[in-house]
Design a protein around this motif. Structure first.
Motif, short mmCIF file in Angstrom:
data_model
loop_
_atom_site.label_atom_id
_atom_site.label_comp_id
_atom_site.label_asym_id
_atom_site.label_seq_id
_atom_site.Cartn_x
_atom_site.Cartn_y
_atom_site.Cartn_z
N ASN A 60 0.82 -1.21 0.00
CA ASN A 60 0.00 0.00 0.00
C ASN A 60 0.85 1.26 0.00
OD1 ASN A 60 -2.45 -1.42 0.00
ND2 ASN A 60 -2.48 -1.56 2.23
N SER A 61 1.95 1.24 0.74
CA SER A 61 2.83 2.42 0.78
C SER A 61 3.42 2.71 -0.59
CB SER A 61 3.95 2.21 1.81
OG SER A 61 4.72 1.05 1.49
N MET A 62 3.75 1.65 -1.35
CA MET A 62 4.27 1.84 -2.70
C MET A 62 3.19 2.39 -3.63
SD MET A 62 6.74 1.77 -4.81
CE MET A 62 7.96 0.96 -3.77
N VAL A 64 0.74 4.28 -2.77
CA VAL A 64 0.60 5.71 -2.44
C VAL A 64 1.69 6.51 -3.15
CG1 VAL A 64 0.78 7.41 -0.58
CG2 VAL A 64 -0.55 5.32 -0.23
N ASP A 65 2.93 6.01 -3.08
CA ASP A 65 4.05 6.71 -3.74
C ASP A 65 3.82 6.82 -5.24
OD1 ASP A 65 5.29 6.95 -1.30
OD2 ASP A 65 6.72 5.31 -1.64
N ARG A 69 -3.01 4.21 -5.24
CA ARG A 69 -3.68 3.56 -4.11
C ARG A 69 -5.16 3.33 -4.38
NH1 ARG A 69 -5.69 0.78 -1.22
NH2 ARG A 69 -5.60 0.54 1.04
N GLU A 110 -2.34 -6.55 2.70
CA GLU A 110 -0.95 -6.56 2.26
C GLU A 110 -0.51 -7.99 1.95
OE1 GLU A 110 0.88 -3.99 1.70
OE2 GLU A 110 0.51 -2.38 3.15
#
Length: 206
Positions: A60-62, A64-65, A69, A110
């Motif tokens: 999820n963090s990737m 967002v980057d 997302r 995840e």
């Protein structure tokens, strides 16, 4: 074919000698994981193991980057090349080697690395996911690595009800669940339905 015939065919593949990889593809909510689980439960762990494509979701963090997302589940939100590399290892697995595959945890949202052990002695690997027959980018390398690929067919009304209920179960409000399904999941379904004609068999589920 129906699900009973599908399980019987999977058993034939497992008993045919050597490693076989069976792909199961279909739209979100079609019942891919349910069919894969039934095959593995019927054949038993010495004969079959399930290795879902969803373990290759980008974190999820990737997402967002990458600004993706809100499109999680689209073809470009997976590590397709990593999935191909795993299938290559599974096809040519060495004697006494154990391959460890990732698993997607819906409760966490995840993927978890190394969560599924695949001993070399297990003859049938069942891998299921949305994009096994997709023709773009690294996805085009998946189909040649599968000994057979089946497309799961189900009535759209049933499939959509399942999807909405799934999203609610994992924390979305009913309105948010419906919005996500009709915007994101259904956009992906259009892409997946276009690959149906490439499947070796269709499996009709209720």
């Amino acid at each position: 074919m129906d699900t009973d015939a599908a399980v019987a065919r999977a058993a034939e593949m497992a008993e045919s000698g050597g490693r076989r990889i069976l792909g199961i593809v279909g739209c979100p909510g079609a019942g891919k994981s349910t069919l894969a689980a039934r095959i593995v439960a019927t054949l038993g762990p010495d004969w079959a193991v399930s290795v879902p494509m969803d373990g290759f979701h980008l974190a999820n963090s990737m997402l967002v980057d990458l600004g993706r997302r809100d499109c999680k589940g689209a073809a470009d939100t997976f590590d397709a090349a990593g999935y191909v590399a795993l299938l290559e290892r599974l096809r040519d697995q060495h004697d006494d080697e154990v391959v460890y595959a990732p698993e997607f945890r819906r409760d966490l949202g995840e993927g978890i690395a190394g969560a599924i052990a695949v001993p070399c002695s297990v003859p049938l690997v069942v891998t299921e996911g949305n994009y096994l027959l997709h023709g773009d980018d690294a996805w085009r390398e998946v189909a040649p690595l599968l000994h057979e690929c089946w497309y799961v067919d189900v009535d759209d009304e049933v499939r959509l009800d399942r999807l909405i209920a799934r999203h609610i179960h994992f924390g979305k409000t009913p309105d948010a669940a419906r919005e996500w399904v009709m915007r994101s999941d259904e956009a992906n379904a259009v892409v997946i339905k276009a690959t149906r004609g490439r499947a070796d068999h269709r499996v009709r589920v209720e």
